[in-house]
Design a protein around this motif. Structure first.
Motif, PDB file in Angstrom:
ATOM      1  N   TRP A 149      48.029  43.230  34.001  1.00 15.46           N
ATOM      2  CA  TRP A 149      48.755  41.897  33.620  1.00 15.46           C
ATOM      3  C   TRP A 149      50.290  42.421  32.968  1.00 15.46           C
ATOM      4  CZ3 TRP A 149      50.047  41.124  28.059  1.00 15.46           C
ATOM      5  CH2 TRP A 149      50.635  39.760  27.886  1.00 15.46           C
ATOM      6  N   GLN A 150      50.180  43.483  31.901  1.00 15.88           N
ATOM      7  CA  GLN A 150      51.599  43.749  31.650  1.00 15.88           C
ATOM      8  C   GLN A 150      52.311  44.368  32.484  1.00 15.88           C
ATOM      9  OE1 GLN A 150      53.011  46.942  31.009  1.00 15.88           O
ATOM     10  NE2 GLN A 150      54.614  45.755  30.169  1.00 15.88           N
ATOM     11  N   SER A 153      53.868  41.545  34.265  1.00 14.00           N
ATOM     12  CA  SER A 153      54.626  40.668  33.241  1.00 14.00           C
ATOM     13  C   SER A 153      55.956  41.446  33.011  1.00 14.00           C
ATOM     14  CB  SER A 153      53.965  40.557  31.998  1.00 14.00           C
ATOM     15  OG  SER A 153      52.518  39.854  32.181  1.00 14.00           O
ATOM     16  N   GLU A 182      58.893  31.500  31.002  1.00 11.19           N
ATOM     17  CA  GLU A 182      57.842  32.420  31.543  1.00 11.19           C
ATOM     18  C   GLU A 182      57.531  33.480  30.456  1.00 11.19           C
ATOM     19  OE1 GLU A 182      55.169  34.535  34.264  1.00 11.19           O
ATOM     20  OE2 GLU A 182      55.904  32.260  33.936  1.00 11.19           O
ATOM     21  N   THR A 183      58.670  33.899  29.588  1.00  4.34           N
ATOM     22  CA  THR A 183      58.337  34.783  28.636  1.00  4.34           C
ATOM     23  C   THR A 183      57.519  34.126  27.669  1.00  4.34           C
ATOM     24  OG1 THR A 183      60.604  36.113  29.202  1.00  4.34           O
ATOM     25  CG2 THR A 183      59.512  35.990  26.968  1.00  4.34           C
ATOM     26  N   ARG A 185      55.551  31.491  28.198  1.00  5.41           N
ATOM     27  CA  ARG A 185      54.177  31.654  28.657  1.00  5.41           C
ATOM     28  C   ARG A 185      53.426  32.740  28.378  1.00  5.41           C
ATOM     29  NH1 ARG A 185      50.774  32.572  32.584  1.00  5.41           N
ATOM     30  NH2 ARG A 185      52.248  34.008  33.717  1.00  5.41           N
ATOM     31  N   LEU A 186      54.060  34.071  28.812  1.00  6.24           N
ATOM     32  CA  LEU A 186      53.294  35.229  28.618  1.00  6.24           C
ATOM     33  C   LEU A 186      53.034  35.712  27.223  1.00  6.24           C
ATOM     34  CD1 LEU A 186      55.689  37.272  30.881  1.00  6.24           C
ATOM     35  CD2 LEU A 186      53.062  36.673  31.404  1.00  6.24           C
TER      36      LEU A 186
END
Length: 294
Positions: A149-150, A153, A182-183, A185-186
């Protein structure tokens, strides 16, 4: 883009004048630009890196391994100055054909083992020393899921938001809005997970945390991208802040953030690390005259 904006040509060609801040090192081809052998120090593990969030992932793991007593994790960390194109030297490209930091060479066996991509290096070292990566199938899968995920991301945060918000030659509303969304959201993904779990993969601190922590920390603290923390209202993510604070307090994480770092407070910069004593003896505040410190 229409209505007076830039219209893409039918066939793209490389314009060396349109690369913005990184025009001197960006190019559409791979391979070395010059011959330069990499130095090799006294330890089995040789790291070639820079203290960016991606570089910090590996030095944090190495320092955490040493904190646990794994003497075989002693390492030399050589500075790769990406702004000067060190990553395009022939020796570096031999280890990492993608010319990105960090790159590792393990000399503990009869033949050196090259490893590139920060996530691959974390897995390699965690497996080598049997630490920070669960072995039970379900826990291992969860750890690797958060690690990947990271890895997936980071381009949205760095090459996306960071580039268009802080580095692009001009401020453009659409990409800044797109990558800000998006940032955030992450951050929300991480915040929701950390509301229910001490660490990303569960109750134990793992390489998934070491991968995500430098990226989320540098934004949440306001250190990155012209204090983007205020722009993005990152104070909203209280569970991320709790997790960052907990990892901040770890001696291994503190040391790992210093290695190959060339910005910030001089006492937090250790340009190269070749011995554990370097943290006490060779930070920039001890090497530079006061007038030359950042």
């Amino acid at each position: 883009m229409t209505d007076g904006g830039w219209i893409p040509p039918k066939v793209w060609t490389w314009d060396t004048q349109s690369g913005g801040r990184f025009a001197n090192i960006n190019r559409p081809i791979a391979g070395p630009t010059h011959d330069k052998a990499l130095p090799v120090g006294k330890h089995p593990l040789q790291l070639y890196s820079l203290g960016t969030p991606n570089g910090q992932k590996v030095t944090i793991l190495l320092e955490e391994l040493l904190e646990l007593g794994h003497g075989g994790a002693e390492y030399d960390a050589w500075l790769i100055q990406i702004g000067k194109g060190d990553q395009f030297g022939s020796g570096f490209v031999e280890i990492n054909p993608n010319s990105k930091i960090p790159a590792l060479s393990d000399h503990s066996g009869p033949t050196p083992v090259p490893v590139f991509e920060s996530g691959a290096i974390l897995i390699y070292l965690a497996e080598k020393f049997g630490a920070f990566l669960p072995t039970a199938p379900a826990e291992r899968a969860r750890c690797l899921s958060w690690l990947m995920w990271q890895m997936g991301s980071a381009p949205f945060i760095g090459g996306g938001f960071g580039h268009f918000y802080a580095y692009a030659p001009e401020k453009l509303e659409y990409p800044i809005n797109r990558y800000s969304m998006e940032t955030k959201r992450l951050f929300d993904v991480a915040n929701r997970r950390l509301a229910e779990s001490r660490y990303l993969a569960g109750d134990d601190y793992t390489i998934a945390d070491m991968a995500a922590y430098p990226w989320l920390r540098v934004l949440q603290s306001g250190e990155a991208y012209d204090n983007a923390a205020a722009f993005l209202s990152l104070n909203e993510y209280t569970h991320v802040a709790r997790w960052v604070g907990e990892i901040d307090a770890r001696p291994g994480a503190r040391r790992g953030r210093m290695v190959n770092r060339t910005s910030g407070k001089p006492e937090e910069q250790l340009h190269e690390r070749h011995d554990a004593s370097d943290f006490a003896l060779r930070t920039q505040d001890k090497l530079e005259p006061a007038g030359e410190q950042n």
